[in-house]
Design a protein around this motif. Structure first.
Motif, PDB file in Angstrom:
ATOM      1  N   MET A  94     -32.581  34.888  65.009  1.00  0.00           N
ATOM      2  CA  MET A  94     -31.914  34.018  63.948  1.00  0.00           C
ATOM      3  C   MET A  94     -30.470  33.741  64.148  1.00  0.00           C
ATOM      4  O   MET A  94     -29.469  34.695  64.213  1.00  0.00           O
ATOM      5  N   GLN A  95     -30.112  32.395  63.989  1.00  0.00           N
ATOM      6  CA  GLN A  95     -28.432  32.306  64.108  1.00  0.00           C
ATOM      7  C   GLN A  95     -27.762  32.858  62.921  1.00  0.00           C
ATOM      8  O   GLN A  95     -28.422  32.984  61.946  1.00  0.00           O
ATOM      9  N   LYS A  96     -26.514  33.163  63.006  1.00  0.00           N
ATOM     10  CA  LYS A  96     -25.874  33.831  61.983  1.00  0.00           C
ATOM     11  C   LYS A  96     -25.603  32.575  61.057  1.00  0.00           C
ATOM     12  O   LYS A  96     -25.419  31.413  61.365  1.00  0.00           O
ATOM     13  N   PRO A  97     -25.213  32.874  59.873  1.00  0.00           N
ATOM     14  CA  PRO A  97     -25.471  33.982  59.062  1.00  0.00           C
ATOM     15  C   PRO A  97     -26.757  34.140  58.787  1.00  0.00           C
ATOM     16  O   PRO A  97     -27.504  33.227  58.681  1.00  0.00           O
ATOM     17  N   MET A  98     -27.492  35.294  58.715  1.00  0.00           N
ATOM     18  CA  MET A  98     -28.864  35.631  58.632  1.00  0.00           C
ATOM     19  C   MET A  98     -29.525  34.782  57.516  1.00  0.00           C
ATOM     20  O   MET A  98     -30.550  34.287  57.845  1.00  0.00           O
ATOM     21  N   ALA A  99     -28.907  34.800  56.417  1.00  0.00           N
ATOM     22  CA  ALA A  99     -29.601  33.959  55.292  1.00  0.00           C
ATOM     23  C   ALA A  99     -28.606  33.577  54.327  1.00  0.00           C
ATOM     24  O   ALA A  99     -27.245  33.801  54.737  1.00  0.00           O
ATOM     25  N   MET A 100     -28.940  33.134  53.041  1.00  0.00           N
ATOM     26  CA  MET A 100     -27.865  32.827  52.147  1.00  0.00           C
ATOM     27  C   MET A 100     -27.449  33.927  51.157  1.00  0.00           C
ATOM     28  O   MET A 100     -26.260  33.743  50.492  1.00  0.00           O
ATOM     29  N   ASN A 101     -28.390  34.795  50.928  1.00  0.00           N
ATOM     30  CA  ASN A 101     -28.112  36.021  49.894  1.00  0.00           C
ATOM     31  C   ASN A 101     -28.917  37.105  50.224  1.00  0.00           C
ATOM     32  O   ASN A 101     -29.790  37.344  51.270  1.00  0.00           O
ATOM     33  N   VAL A 102     -28.805  38.348  49.450  1.00  0.00           N
ATOM     34  CA  VAL A 102     -29.416  39.679  50.078  1.00  0.00           C
ATOM     35  C   VAL A 102     -30.891  39.566  49.804  1.00  0.00           C
ATOM     36  O   VAL A 102     -31.606  40.171  50.641  1.00  0.00           O
ATOM     37  N   THR A 103     -31.360  38.748  48.645  1.00  0.00           N
ATOM     38  CA  THR A 103     -32.887  38.642  48.652  1.00  0.00           C
ATOM     39  C   THR A 103     -33.397  38.168  49.775  1.00  0.00           C
ATOM     40  O   THR A 103     -34.616  38.542  50.290  1.00  0.00           O
ATOM     41  N   GLU A 104     -32.821  37.059  50.443  1.00  0.00           N
ATOM     42  CA  GLU A 104     -33.488  36.292  51.290  1.00  0.00           C
ATOM     43  C   GLU A 104     -33.381  37.184  52.893  1.00  0.00           C
ATOM     44  O   GLU A 104     -34.161  37.301  53.515  1.00  0.00           O
ATOM     45  N   CYS A 105     -32.412  38.161  52.911  1.00  0.00           N
ATOM     46  CA  CYS A 105     -32.128  38.994  53.817  1.00  0.00           C
ATOM     47  C   CYS A 105     -33.087  40.239  53.709  1.00  0.00           C
ATOM     48  O   CYS A 105     -33.943  40.298  54.846  1.00  0.00           O
ATOM     49  N   ASP A 106     -33.636  40.607  52.702  1.00  0.00           N
ATOM     50  CA  ASP A 106     -34.678  41.720  52.390  1.00  0.00           C
ATOM     51  C   ASP A 106     -35.997  40.908  52.945  1.00  0.00           C
ATOM     52  O   ASP A 106     -36.902  41.698  53.280  1.00  0.00           O
ATOM     53  N   ALA A 107     -36.187  39.700  52.352  1.00  0.00           N
ATOM     54  CA  ALA A 107     -37.478  39.015  52.750  1.00  0.00           C
ATOM     55  C   ALA A 107     -37.766  38.991  54.324  1.00  0.00           C
ATOM     56  O   ALA A 107     -38.827  39.280  54.706  1.00  0.00           O
ATOM     57  N   LEU A 108     -36.297  38.637  54.885  1.00  0.00           N
ATOM     58  CA  LEU A 108     -36.705  38.674  56.293  1.00  0.00           C
ATOM     59  C   LEU A 108     -36.880  40.027  56.948  1.00  0.00           C
ATOM     60  O   LEU A 108     -37.813  40.221  57.815  1.00  0.00           O
ATOM     61  N   ILE A 109     -36.445  40.913  56.569  1.00  0.00           N
ATOM     62  CA  ILE A 109     -36.321  42.303  57.133  1.00  0.00           C
ATOM     63  C   ILE A 109     -37.940  42.865  56.791  1.00  0.00           C
ATOM     64  O   ILE A 109     -38.433  43.545  57.824  1.00  0.00           O
ATOM     65  N   GLU A 110     -38.350  42.440  55.469  1.00  0.00           N
ATOM     66  CA  GLU A 110     -39.622  42.932  55.055  1.00  0.00           C
ATOM     67  C   GLU A 110     -40.968  42.285  56.064  1.00  0.00           C
ATOM     68  O   GLU A 110     -41.643  42.676  56.495  1.00  0.00           O
ATOM     69  N   ALA A 111     -40.538  40.940  56.220  1.00  0.00           N
ATOM     70  CA  ALA A 111     -41.616  40.195  57.034  1.00  0.00           C
ATOM     71  C   ALA A 111     -41.371  40.759  58.443  1.00  0.00           C
ATOM     72  O   ALA A 111     -42.615  40.795  59.298  1.00  0.00           O
ATOM     73  N   ALA A 112     -40.424  40.907  59.005  1.00  0.00           N
ATOM     74  CA  ALA A 112     -40.498  41.593  60.386  1.00  0.00           C
ATOM     75  C   ALA A 112     -41.209  42.836  60.402  1.00  0.00           C
ATOM     76  O   ALA A 112     -41.783  43.174  61.305  1.00  0.00           O
ATOM     77  N   ARG A 113     -40.725  43.740  59.484  1.00  0.00           N
ATOM     78  CA  ARG A 113     -41.497  45.261  59.427  1.00  0.00           C
ATOM     79  C   ARG A 113     -42.925  45.111  59.233  1.00  0.00           C
ATOM     80  O   ARG A 113     -43.818  45.801  60.122  1.00  0.00           O
TER      81      ARG A 113
END
Ligand SMILES: NC(=O)c1ccc[n+]([C@@H]2O[C@H](COP(=O)([O-])OP(=O)(O)OC[C@H]3O[C@@H](n4cnc5c(N)ncnc54)[C@H](O)[C@@H]3O)[C@@H](O)[C@H]2O)c1
Length: 387
Positions: A94-113
């Motif tokens: 994923m190009q930086k920045p990872m996403a727009m906010n923390v909720t979106e970052c968490d969604a990506l981290i969870e989807a990867a897990r």
């Protein structure tokens, strides 16, 4: 061994440096490209020899031959495309920045897990050879105990006018698409990532940010924006309209952020100035970045990143009365993309996590947002306050 097949989603401005990452890549080939701009898509596919070209990223994700994707789109699309890609069983850079906010970052981290696929945020500055050398010197104790970092950013002009497609600028000044903060969020995410990598975890941030219309600066730079055609190089074709930057396009510069590291008396500073009266000769964009590391025995200076405004050896160290210059390394900024993408494909093959992890990408976002909140509220902000 068969090469990994990579799909690029979003083939705009910066993707041309991503393409370099597959030229001599021993483990992967660029197999597919995707963009909603059909004309650009076909041009890129021809230029790079991609076997498939899709105008809808869902078609690319449904292609079973695609092993991994790179997401190189405007920021508001990162989470949706990233999660869909992981759910389709693709590895994701994923190009930086990872996403727009923390909720979106968490969604990506969870989807990867959930998917068990590799997810990383591409922070190309972490692979820039002079910065890598500085990190090696620092970690070897060459300047003693690390004490501080200073990062300077200069945005200037090339000294001649550009014709810039409106679409490349418009989304960056639309908070709903970029996340807001051309400097402190979009550009700044590079430098907070570097600051963490070099000296450790950040405890708290303070900053001052000036917001001002970018239009007068663009006018000085001779930039004419073109609406109607994307990715124009040189003169506009017939029927295109040159437009000025709207007054509501605000640049968050000049700005200064300072921070303290966790569990240590170590500090960092990041300062940006935007002045199109300063000419920055560049192969890329007319901006440059310098880093100064101070240790208990001396200093390390990295004198360039995107450009080479200072025209000095790329890495200089002072210790015990002696100045040493290091020039035995690649200094082209493009090399950081090649190294970063080779690390991605090598990581997939070897089952190894390349930089940045999703968790690191999320912390970088929290630091950027902490700096923005600090300037707004005039107080120190801890990154974990940003939820
Ligand atoms: N590492 C760096 O130094 C660096 C430099 C520039 C940009 N970036 C990052 O790269 C990303 C893209 O930036 P850019 O400068 O290339 O932007 P750009 O506007 O030049 O390109 C974005 C491309 O995405 C395409 N796109 C939009 N919606 C799409 C969709 N739904 N599906 C597929 N494609 C779609 C657009 O048509 C466009 O071609 C951003 O995350 C940006 O922050 C990083």
């Amino acid at each position: 061994m068969e090469k990994l097949r990579i799909g690029l989603i979003g083939v705009g401005g910066i993707s041309s440096l991503h393409a370099q990452g597959y030229k001599d890549n021993p483990t992967a080939e660029m197999y597919a490209v995707c963009d909603i701009n059909a004309e650009l898509l076909q041009r890129r596919a021809r230029e790079w020899g991609a076997q498939q070209a899709y105008t809808d990223y869902r078609q690319l994700l449904a292609d079973p031959k695609v092993d991994a994707v790179e997401v190189i789109t405007p920021h508001h699309l990162h989470v949706g495309i990233g999660v869909a890609a992981l759910e389709a069983g693709k590895h994701v850079s994923m190009q930086k920045p990872m996403a727009m906010n923390v909720t979106e970052c968490d969604a990506l981290i969870e989807a990867a897990r959930r998917s068990g696929k590799l997810f990383r945020v591409l922070e190309n500055f972490r692979y820039y050879p002079p910065l890598v050398r500085a990190k090696e010197l620092l970690d070897s104790g060459a300047i003693g105990e690390p004490l501080s970092i200073r990062i300077k950013i200069v945005q200037g002009s090339m000294g001649k006018g550009w014709k810039v497609p409106y679409s490349r600028w418009a989304w960056r000044f639309d908070e709903t698409k970029s996340g807001g903060g051309r400097i402190m969020f979009d550009y700044g995410s590079h430098f907070f990532a570097i600051a963490m990598w070099l000296l450790g975890e950040v405890e708290k941030v303070y900053s001052w940010i000036t917001y001002r219309p970018i239009r007068p600066e663009l006018a000085k730079r001779g930039v004419s924006l073109i609406r109607g055609v994307d990715h124009v190089v040189g003169a506009a074709g017939g029927g295109n309209e040159e437009v000025a930057a709207p007054d509501e396009w605000l640049i968050d510069s000049p700005a200064v952020a300072i921070w303290k590291y966790k569990n240590a008396e170590k500090y960092g500073t990041f300062e940006v100035v935007t002045s199109y009266d300063i000419q920055v000769p560049s192969k890329y964009t007319p901006e440059d970045e310098w880093v100064e590391l101070t240790g208990s025995r001396g200093f390390i200076w990295v004198t360039r990143c995107t450009s080479n405004l200072l025209d000095r050896p790329p890495v200089v160290m002072y210790r015990d009365g002696v100045t040493t210059e290091f020039s035995d390394m690649e200094t082209d900024w493009g090399a950081s993309f090649i190294a970063g993408l080779h690390d991605f494909t090598d990581g997939i093959i070897r089952g190894r996590q390349p930089a940045l992890t999703g968790e690191e990408g999320k912390v970088v976002l929290q630091i950027c947002r902490a700096a923005q909140l600090s300037a707004k509220e005039g107080r120190e902000v801890r990154p974990e306050e940003i939820r």
